[in-house]
Motif scaffolding. Structure first.
Motif: not given
Ligand SMILES: Cc1ncc(COP(=O)(O)O)c(C=O)c1O
Length: 522
Positions: A403-417
């Motif tokens: 979802x783009x490089x923007x602040x996350x809460x307590x966990x950060x989500x990456x994908x497989x691109x």
């Protein structure tokens, strides 16, 4: 060649070690056989006298052959279990960044308090006047939970997050029954990024589940909810912060839209650890929310299920809270066990558990709260968010974010691109982390993100430990891009066992011991 007993060759599983030894052991990491392979039913750790011959009352149902139970001497039994325990990876071993699971440090003070004889040796059937301290603790814990959430009532008894979901949704069903609308409001809205327990809970209670799609930014819009609203909707189950690690910024509007349409808002509070001490769910318009004490309030995972999942309820649902609950009358505490014993405003929907819940978890959670204090709880949330954003910022140039490089809460989500064209999958990447000495992050969850990798470092990791983890991920990302495929496809190479066929293990589990036969029966 040294001939080893069959047990020590571990011939039913492929050992991952590339450095072969005669014994199957690697340095002082011992290749541990199954207990059946080292024990014999002729051995016993205790000396019993031969039983006297008595007449059997089993009427021919006596066992004719030995059961084949493994018997071990005391030192053998101790070695077996200590060696097994040394193969465990735990939060006490290193960083455990499983997103959505909040594997954070369990302070030892919690353990000390839970082991005080007055708590540790208590029995749920003790007379009320002998457990006043325990009831006072439950009442105090309830007050902290209500203060932190801004809600009206709390049910302490649910034993896990999923059990709490059941409790909250049954309270919603009871409120609908009270309004005479239980027969018509049969739909529950669930965002497509939800944890599987949300739709499962709704379906278990006979509701039909309608998915609400998230926007391109990973959150749910009030318009999408309004589109689904109608006289058939009983409630929406929304996770906030959501499973993509993002705060649902339109939650207040969503709650208002649901209420206007006569429905309730259930919040999955599994991620409360990102906002505890900062945001009160009651102020967001939430009607029911479970709190996983084993996540936010650091009680250990395991030990009687995930632990405890108290549910807080709004004013609208408070009368339907299940029994038992504690009330304070003067300086005495009572456990209300039935609707008859409660005041006339209470209409408990029933009870969920035989007794009152997980006392040991209540002691640990309250110890955590009181030792941190209001400012400490707030700081824990802030540090959890800070740590996740530190990981995000240090990995944003090598991994990809859905979802783009923007602040996350307590966990950060990456994908497989970032793995595209490398031949390396999310699973391979996670397995390679094991070889580097790190427990992998949560993978393939949430389902809405391709090849998801959800990293929840938690507040209890130091900068040094985060830097080591980040360093390993950066090196692996480089290796994947430079086509070092073998490092991934054969991972884990250095763990005690090679990669399992996870599909076969799930579909065709071998749950009984088969080969070789126990020695006593040979
Ligand atoms: C978002 C979310 N909801 C619900 C649950 C279920 O909680 P529990 O494992 O305590 O039953 C989890 C567990 O990980 C979760 O992450």
């Amino acid at each position: 060649m040294v001939e080893m007993p069959k047990a020590f060759t571990a011939d039913r599983m492929e050992v991952a070690s590339e450095a072969q030894t005669f014994t199957g052991n690697r340095a002082l990491a011992i290749e541990e056989p199954l207990i059946f392979e080292i024990g014999s039913s002729e051995t016993c750790g205790v000396d019993f006298e031969e039983p006297e011959e008595t007449e059997s009352r089993l009427g021919g149902l006596e066992r004719r052959e030995p059961m084949g139970l493994p018997g071990l001497s005391e030192p053998e039994a101790i070695r077996h279990y200590v060696r097994l325990s040394q193969k465990n990876y735990s939060i006490d071993t290193g960083i455990f960044p499983l997103g959505s699971c909040t594997m954070k440090h369990n302070p030892r003070l919690n353990e000390k308090m839970a082991r005080l004889p007055g708590f540790g040796d208590i029995h749920p059937l003790q007379p009320e006047n002998t457990v006043q301290g325990a009831l006072a603790l439950m009442e105090e814990l309830s007050r902290w939970l209500l203060e932190l959430t801004g809600m009206e009532a709390v049910a302490l008894s649910p034993k896990a997050g999923a059990h709490g979901e059941l409790c909250g949704m049954v309270a919603i069903r009871a409120a609908l029954e009270d309004r005479g609308e239980a027969g018509t409001r049969r739909t529950v809205l669930v965002p497509d990024s939800a944890h599987g327990t949300n739709p499962a809970t709704a379906a278990l209670l006979g509701f039909s589940v309608k998915a609400v799609e998230a926007r391109a930014d990973g959150t749910v819009s009030v318009e999408a909810v309004r589109d689904r609203l109608g006289p058939d909707v009983a409630a929406m189950m929304l996770t906030n912060p959501n499973t993509c690690g993002l705060f649902e910024s339109e939650i207040v509007e969503i709650a208002a839209a649901l209420h206007e349409a006569g429905a309730y808002l259930y919040c999955d509070g599994a991620n409360f650890n990102a906002i505890a001490g900062k945001v009160r769910p009651g102020d967001l318009g939430i009607d029911a929310m479970h709190i996983n004490l084993h996540k936010t309030f650091s009680t250990p995972h395991g030990g009687g299920g995930p632990g405890a999942g108290p549910v807080v309820l709004s004013k609208a649902l408070a009368p339907f809270a299940p029994v038992p609950f504690v009330v304070k009358e003067g300086d005495r505490y009572r456990l209300i066990e039935s609707a008859d014993a409660a005041d006339e405003n209470a209409h408990p929907f029933g009870r969920l558990v035989a007794f009152h819940g997980q006392m040991g978890m209540f002691v640990r959670a309250l110890t955590y709260m009181m030792s941190h204090g209001a400012d400490g709880i707030r700081q824990a949330s802030e540090d959890a968010v800070l740590n996740a954003n530190y990981v995000r910022a240090r990995l944003r140039d090598v991994l990809s974010q859905p979802f783009g490089d923007r602040p996350c809460m307590h966990e950060v989500l990456f994908d497989d691109r970032f793995l595209k064209g490398t031949g390396v999958s999310t699973l391979d990447f996670a397995k390679a982390l094991i070889d580097e000495g790190f427990h992998p992050m949560t993978v393939y969850f949430p389902l809405v993100v391709s090849g998801a990798m959800l990293v929840e470092p938690t507040e209890s990791e130091s900068k040094q430990s985060l830097d080591q983890f980040i360093g390993a991920i950066r090196s692996l990302a480089d290796a994947a891009k430079s086509r070092d495929g073998a490092r991934f496809t054969s991972a884990p190479r250095f763990a005690p066992r090679k990669r399992l066929d996870e599909t076969r293990a799930a579909r065709d589990p071998i749950l009984t011991y088969r080969e070789p036969l126990p020695r006593a029966a040979e």
